[in-house]
Every structure is written in structure tokens, then in C-alpha cells.
Design an enzyme around this catalytic site. Sequence first.
Site, short mmCIF file in Angstrom:
data_model
loop_
_atom_site.label_atom_id
_atom_site.label_comp_id
_atom_site.label_asym_id
_atom_site.label_seq_id
_atom_site.Cartn_x
_atom_site.Cartn_y
_atom_site.Cartn_z
N HIS A 61 8.36 -4.74 -6.48
CA HIS A 61 7.85 -3.25 -6.43
C HIS A 61 6.45 -3.67 -6.26
O HIS A 61 5.75 -4.65 -6.61
CB HIS A 61 7.43 -2.32 -7.12
N SER B 58 2.71 4.63 -14.06
CA SER B 58 3.39 5.28 -13.02
C SER B 58 4.26 3.92 -12.35
O SER B 58 5.73 4.70 -12.26
CB SER B 58 2.76 6.08 -11.55
N ASP C 21 6.72 11.30 -13.88
CA ASP C 21 6.00 10.89 -12.33
C ASP C 21 5.20 11.28 -10.63
O ASP C 21 4.68 11.59 -10.44
CB ASP C 21 6.37 9.15 -12.53
N LYS D 98 9.15 4.10 -12.42
CA LYS D 98 9.72 3.86 -12.10
C LYS D 98 10.99 2.95 -11.98
O LYS D 98 12.69 3.07 -11.37
CB LYS D 98 9.81 4.16 -10.06
N ARG E 223 -2.20 13.24 -8.56
CA ARG E 223 -3.31 12.43 -8.85
C ARG E 223 -3.71 11.96 -7.08
O ARG E 223 -4.72 11.74 -7.05
CB ARG E 223 -2.90 11.02 -8.40
N1 URA Z 1 2.48 3.36 -6.83
C1 URA Z 1 3.21 3.43 -7.38
O1 URA Z 1 3.85 4.09 -7.32
N2 URA Z 1 2.13 4.51 -8.23
C2 URA Z 1 1.13 4.76 -8.16
O2 URA Z 1 0.19 5.39 -8.77
C3 URA Z 1 0.35 3.89 -7.70
C4 URA Z 1 0.96 2.70 -6.58
#
Ligand code: URA
Length: 441
Positions: A82, A183, A161, A187, A168
Site C-alpha cells: 500500500h 485508515s 473507514d 483496509k 476527511r
Molecule cells: N490512504 C488511505 O487509505 N487513507 C488515508 O487516510 C490516506 C491515504
Amino acid sequence: MFVPGLIERKRDGGALGPAEWRDLLAAYADGRIPAYQMAALLMACFLRGLAREETAALLDGMLASGSRLDFAHLGRPVVDKHSTGGVGDKVSLVLAPLVAACGVAVPMMSGRGLGHTGGTLDKLESIPGFRTDLSLEETKAQIDRVGCAMIGQTPEIAPVDERLYALRDVTATVECIPLIAASIMSKKLAEGLTGLVLDVKQGSGAFITDPEQSRELAETMIRLGEDRGCPTVALLTAMDRPLGRACGNALEAEEAIMSLRGEGPQDLHDVTLALGVEMLLLAGEAEAADAAARLEEAIGSGKAAEKFEAIIEAQGGNPAVVEDPALLPQAECVEVYYAPSAGTIVEVEPRAIGRAVVQMGGGRQQVDDAVDPTVGFVITARPGQEVHTSEPLASIFARDEAGVALARAALDRAIKIGEGRAAPLPLVAARVTAKGVEDLV
Ligand code: URA
């Protein structure tokens, strides 16, 4: 639960306990707490920060709001990567098929563009027919069959999320280390991984621009992952200039295909390989000495490109784009941008480029905006390069003349030509693990 009291406590610098976070997030998930109260709480978190236990409780509450994938039946490692987000960051499109071609199961769950950064889903959807909205059942079946699926966050995965992320994005509360860390990890941990590699960007095009703070972000995410049994490694990589040359959805998909065929830009190849090595090591699929060679072989033999074709086909897209990227959607107007003066390229500032792509129609200014896959830039100018007046530095891909004008103004701002010395950040600056930070330069 008295929500105004919780907001007030955070506003005044106090902390919420784990049970308070759990109840609060469960109530938000059920629609018992309105978005305006959540937005106020998020702003209080942004301004006051979260204690370590609060970040963990926030993550656990987001994880508990959805289901978790389980790939135990595969009997093989399941690893994902990620990125914290950047401009021109098309690494996922190259890395997922590449690592899957080396025998690792990759359930790659990605996001859409956020702020000035592009999103992997929008890039994939520039491939005609490509579906990113697979259900969990479809995802599992595809991983069994093809070894990789490239999908969006399903309604079953960390739904709280997804809602907080959208809130956000429109309340100026994205750039906050504990909120980003919880966040991303909610995931990733829901994917049922046996290992996770994080690409933590640093520089003006990243959400967390300060290199010290990007280390803190990496350490926070690693702690959250390791504490929940997911071995996690991070690389700190440069985002003080765009990665590769292409910025914009279809242009980036094309560059990713070229990279899978071994014909892409060097910086994209190097970052992809560095992350791929970490994925193979976490999967136990290679030793440190031969991991890079395995990846190079998958590119050189054509297996990585073939894997991408198989993924595209399985997800309803046209796999012929891998042979012939001209099948990707093409922009109406294409123009060249020439150096306005001679000198050294001191900077190619990514945030200005990313914002311009959004304004040209390649990203969203409002939640339900349609994205134009064709627009963007191919920027050949690199920091440190000597240029003469009227030398071509970039190509502009736009919908119309207004888009071209906007793009030209953005390039005037982003590409700084001067007498000074460019001091770009190292492409891969450090490797962070649970044991500590290893500087790579
Ligand atoms: N990527 C994400 O999944 N969450 C964030 O808060 C910022 C970037």
C-alpha cells in the site's frame, strides 16, 4: 454515550478510552451519530493528535465494522503493498501482476484519487471494461484462479473507514498521522494478509511532506500491523517529484504496461523492484540475494505482462491493451511544453502537477464527479537536468484549449529552471521494520 462530551474532551487535549472508541464507531456505523459530530471529532483529532492506544482502538473499531478475508485455504503466502499516495504513482499496476507472476497471492485493494493524488482504481478503470467493484466472493475466486485481484474497498471491508475517509477528504483532516495510519491499516488487515509492504512517500507531493514525520507514519503503521500478527515492512520513497513520466489515469496505465514489458522509466522500475523484493521476502518466496533477479526474470520473460493480461481479462477489461496501449482512451488535444529559459531544472514540483490533473478533469473536485481518463502530462524533465531554451520538457494531454492553458500555467509553476543545484530526495531513502530504521543512502 454523550457525543458532545467526547468531542469536548478530545478538543481539550484529553483521550478517549478503547471502549469509548469502540462504542462511538459502532454507533457511527449504525447511523446513530451524524456526520457533523464525526467531522468535529475528526478535526479535534487532527489538531490534538491521538495517543498510541487511541490509534489502536480507532483501527480496531474500523476493522470490526466489516468482514475480514481469509485465504488460509490457499496454503500459500498472501502479501499486499500500500502506498500513502503520490503523483504519478502507478506502482501498484506494475507490482501486483509482477509479484503474482512470482507465485505470491496478491489481493490488492486500492483507493480512488484523494486530494491532489491519483488513485489506482481510477487508473485501472481507464482500461476499457475493467471492473474494480468485485464482491468478496468474486475476489476470492479470482485469487484462487489467477493469483491476483485488483479491487476497490468493498462494502464489507472496513466500511467505517470508507465513510470517515470521504468525510476527511472534504473537511481538511487528511494529513494526520494517526488517522492515515488507522485508515490504511484497517483496509489492509481486513485482507487476511500474511505480510504487508508499505510505500511511505515523502516530499512535497506526499500527504505527510516532512521526512521525519513520514518515518513516524511508517513506524505507526508497522506497530499496528505487527501487533495484530501481520509482518509489516515500509520503504520511504521520494515524492518531491512525480514518479515516472506519466501523470493522469490512462497515461499512467500505459506507462505501467511499458514498465511490465521492461520498457518503462528507470525510477518507476527501481521503486517497483525495491517494493517487490520486500514482498517476496515477506512471502518467503526468495532469499535477499535472488529476489530482485526473480522479479527481473518475470519481466524479461513476459510472465509479468501475461499475468496483467489475465487479471484484466478476469475483471472484464480488454487484455489487448497490454500488446497495444493505443487501445487506451486518447486525449482530444495534445501539445508540447517547451523550456521557457535555459539552465538547470531545480525542481519538478508534484503537488502542482497533481492538482492540475484534477482540475483538467482527471480527478474529482466533488464526490460524484466523473473522471476523464485521457487528460494529464508526460513530463520528461527531471531535477538536475541541464536544458536549453525551447527544449521540449513535457507533453500536455487535455480535453480542450482551456485545459491546455491550465496545464501550461501549472507546468510554468511546477518546473523551476535556475542556476541552483537540484537536491532531489533519494528515490528509496530508508527501510523501516519493527526492529528500526535502516538508512539506504
Ligand atoms: N490512504 C488511505 O487509505 N487513507 C488515508 O487516510 C490516506 C491515504
